[in-house]
Design a protein around this motif. Structure first.
Motif, PDB file in Angstrom:
ATOM      1  N   ARG A   2      68.286  45.749 -15.574  1.00  0.00           N
ATOM      2  CA  ARG A   2      69.652  46.172 -15.879  1.00  0.00           C
ATOM      3  C   ARG A   2      70.568  45.752 -14.739  1.00  0.00           C
ATOM      4  O   ARG A   2      70.217  45.874 -13.577  1.00  0.00           O
ATOM      5  CB  ARG A   2      69.714  47.690 -16.049  1.00  0.00           C
ATOM      6  N   LYS A   3      71.750  45.290 -15.135  1.00  0.00           N
ATOM      7  CA  LYS A   3      72.767  44.922 -14.149  1.00  0.00           C
ATOM      8  C   LYS A   3      73.921  45.901 -14.273  1.00  0.00           C
ATOM      9  O   LYS A   3      74.318  46.293 -15.374  1.00  0.00           O
ATOM     10  CB  LYS A   3      73.272  43.510 -14.409  1.00  0.00           C
ATOM     11  N   CYS A   4      74.468  46.287 -13.153  1.00  0.00           N
ATOM     12  CA  CYS A   4      75.605  47.195 -13.108  1.00  0.00           C
ATOM     13  C   CYS A   4      76.796  46.551 -13.810  1.00  0.00           C
ATOM     14  O   CYS A   4      77.139  45.393 -13.537  1.00  0.00           O
ATOM     15  CB  CYS A   4      75.950  47.511 -11.658  1.00  0.00           C
ATOM     16  N   ILE A   5      77.437  47.304 -14.702  1.00  0.00           N
ATOM     17  CA  ILE A   5      78.594  46.773 -15.427  1.00  0.00           C
ATOM     18  C   ILE A   5      79.845  46.754 -14.548  1.00  0.00           C
ATOM     19  O   ILE A   5      80.831  46.134 -14.911  1.00  0.00           O
ATOM     20  CB  ILE A   5      78.870  47.570 -16.722  1.00  0.00           C
ATOM     21  N   ARG A   6      79.785  47.396 -13.405  1.00  0.00           N
ATOM     22  CA  ARG A   6      80.948  47.422 -12.511  1.00  0.00           C
ATOM     23  C   ARG A   6      80.897  46.333 -11.444  1.00  0.00           C
ATOM     24  O   ARG A   6      81.901  45.713 -11.155  1.00  0.00           O
ATOM     25  CB  ARG A   6      81.070  48.780 -11.838  1.00  0.00           C
ATOM     26  N   CYS A   7      79.720  46.131 -10.841  1.00  0.00           N
ATOM     27  CA  CYS A   7      79.666  45.177  -9.723  1.00  0.00           C
ATOM     28  C   CYS A   7      78.591  44.111  -9.868  1.00  0.00           C
ATOM     29  O   CYS A   7      78.361  43.337  -8.948  1.00  0.00           O
ATOM     30  CB  CYS A   7      79.516  45.926  -8.399  1.00  0.00           C
ATOM     31  N   ASP A   8      77.887  44.091 -11.012  1.00  0.00           N
ATOM     32  CA  ASP A   8      76.889  43.066 -11.339  1.00  0.00           C
ATOM     33  C   ASP A   8      75.680  43.057 -10.393  1.00  0.00           C
ATOM     34  O   ASP A   8      75.031  42.043 -10.199  1.00  0.00           O
ATOM     35  CB  ASP A   8      77.547  41.686 -11.381  1.00  0.00           C
ATOM     36  N   PHE A  42      62.184  61.596 -29.850  1.00  0.00           N
ATOM     37  CA  PHE A  42      62.610  60.200 -29.782  1.00  0.00           C
ATOM     38  C   PHE A  42      62.477  59.590 -28.400  1.00  0.00           C
ATOM     39  O   PHE A  42      62.703  58.409 -28.227  1.00  0.00           O
ATOM     40  CB  PHE A  42      64.060  60.066 -30.244  1.00  0.00           C
ATOM     41  N   GLY A  43      62.147  60.346 -27.405  1.00  0.00           N
ATOM     42  CA  GLY A  43      61.950  59.797 -26.073  1.00  0.00           C
ATOM     43  C   GLY A  43      62.649  60.606 -24.997  1.00  0.00           C
ATOM     44  O   GLY A  43      63.470  61.472 -25.284  1.00  0.00           O
ATOM     45  N   ASP A  44      62.292  60.301 -23.779  1.00  0.00           N
ATOM     46  CA  ASP A  44      62.904  60.951 -22.633  1.00  0.00           C
ATOM     47  C   ASP A  44      64.172  60.201 -22.240  1.00  0.00           C
ATOM     48  O   ASP A  44      64.275  58.994 -22.413  1.00  0.00           O
ATOM     49  CB  ASP A  44      61.952  60.945 -21.438  1.00  0.00           C
ATOM     50  N   VAL A  45      65.122  60.937 -21.691  1.00  0.00           N
ATOM     51  CA  VAL A  45      66.333  60.325 -21.159  1.00  0.00           C
ATOM     52  C   VAL A  45      66.001  59.823 -19.753  1.00  0.00           C
ATOM     53  O   VAL A  45      65.515  60.578 -18.915  1.00  0.00           O
ATOM     54  CB  VAL A  45      67.499  61.340 -21.108  1.00  0.00           C
ATOM     55  N   LYS A  46      66.222  58.550 -19.529  1.00  0.00           N
ATOM     56  CA  LYS A  46      65.980  57.926 -18.232  1.00  0.00           C
ATOM     57  C   LYS A  46      67.320  57.520 -17.631  1.00  0.00           C
ATOM     58  O   LYS A  46      68.333  57.474 -18.320  1.00  0.00           O
ATOM     59  CB  LYS A  46      65.085  56.692 -18.375  1.00  0.00           C
ATOM     60  N   ALA A  47      67.301  57.196 -16.353  1.00  0.00           N
ATOM     61  CA  ALA A  47      68.530  56.800 -15.673  1.00  0.00           C
ATOM     62  C   ALA A  47      68.301  55.538 -14.861  1.00  0.00           C
ATOM     63  O   ALA A  47      67.196  55.264 -14.407  1.00  0.00           O
ATOM     64  CB  ALA A  47      69.005  57.917 -14.749  1.00  0.00           C
ATOM     65  N   ALA A  48      69.369  54.788 -14.710  1.00  0.00           N
ATOM     66  CA  ALA A  48      69.406  53.648 -13.802  1.00  0.00           C
ATOM     67  C   ALA A  48      70.630  53.858 -12.916  1.00  0.00           C
ATOM     68  O   ALA A  48      71.673  54.305 -13.378  1.00  0.00           O
ATOM     69  CB  ALA A  48      69.530  52.346 -14.584  1.00  0.00           C
ATOM     70  N   VAL A  49      70.485  53.548 -11.637  1.00  0.00           N
ATOM     71  CA  VAL A  49      71.588  53.741 -10.706  1.00  0.00           C
ATOM     72  C   VAL A  49      71.810  52.449  -9.912  1.00  0.00           C
ATOM     73  O   VAL A  49      70.866  51.752  -9.574  1.00  0.00           O
ATOM     74  CB  VAL A  49      71.346  54.945  -9.766  1.00  0.00           C
ATOM     75  N   CYS A  50      73.058  52.147  -9.664  1.00  0.00           N
ATOM     76  CA  CYS A  50      73.415  50.974  -8.886  1.00  0.00           C
ATOM     77  C   CYS A  50      73.358  51.336  -7.400  1.00  0.00           C
ATOM     78  O   CYS A  50      74.047  52.264  -6.972  1.00  0.00           O
ATOM     79  CB  CYS A  50      74.814  50.486  -9.246  1.00  0.00           C
ATOM     80  N   PRO A  51      72.550  50.614  -6.609  1.00  0.00           N
ATOM     81  CA  PRO A  51      72.462  50.936  -5.188  1.00  0.00           C
ATOM     82  C   PRO A  51      73.700  50.517  -4.391  1.00  0.00           C
ATOM     83  O   PRO A  51      73.884  50.953  -3.264  1.00  0.00           O
ATOM     84  CB  PRO A  51      71.230  50.156  -4.723  1.00  0.00           C
TER      85      PRO A  51
END
Length: 71
Positions: A2-8, A42-51
């Motif tokens: 996944r790429k951050c939609i704000r800063c790529d 339907f599944g667990d909610v996961k998260a991705a964070v931009c460092p």
């Protein structure tokens, strides 16, 4: 990846979002159910964070289950 939609920037993925009091993972389930039966879960909610900028994105861990529900 996944790429951050704000800063790529490449995001850190697969993080859990936990409810602080019970430390349980958030789940997506059919309305009015507990989600304990496979057909209701339907599944667990996961998260991705931009460092770089801290942008947080949530996503569902089991996309295949949602796709089957639509059929």
């Amino acid at each position: 990846m996944r790429k951050c939609i704000r800063c790529d920037t490449e995001m850190l993925e697969g993080l859990d979002i936990k409810e602080p009091m019970y430390s349980s993972v958030l789940r997506v389930v059919r309305p009015g159910t507990t989600g304990t039966l496979p057909r209701n879960y339907f599944g667990d909610v996961k998260a991705a964070v931009c460092p770089k900028c801290g942008y947080l994105e949530t996503y569902l861990s089991r996309l295949d289950k949602i796709q089957k529900c639509k059929e």
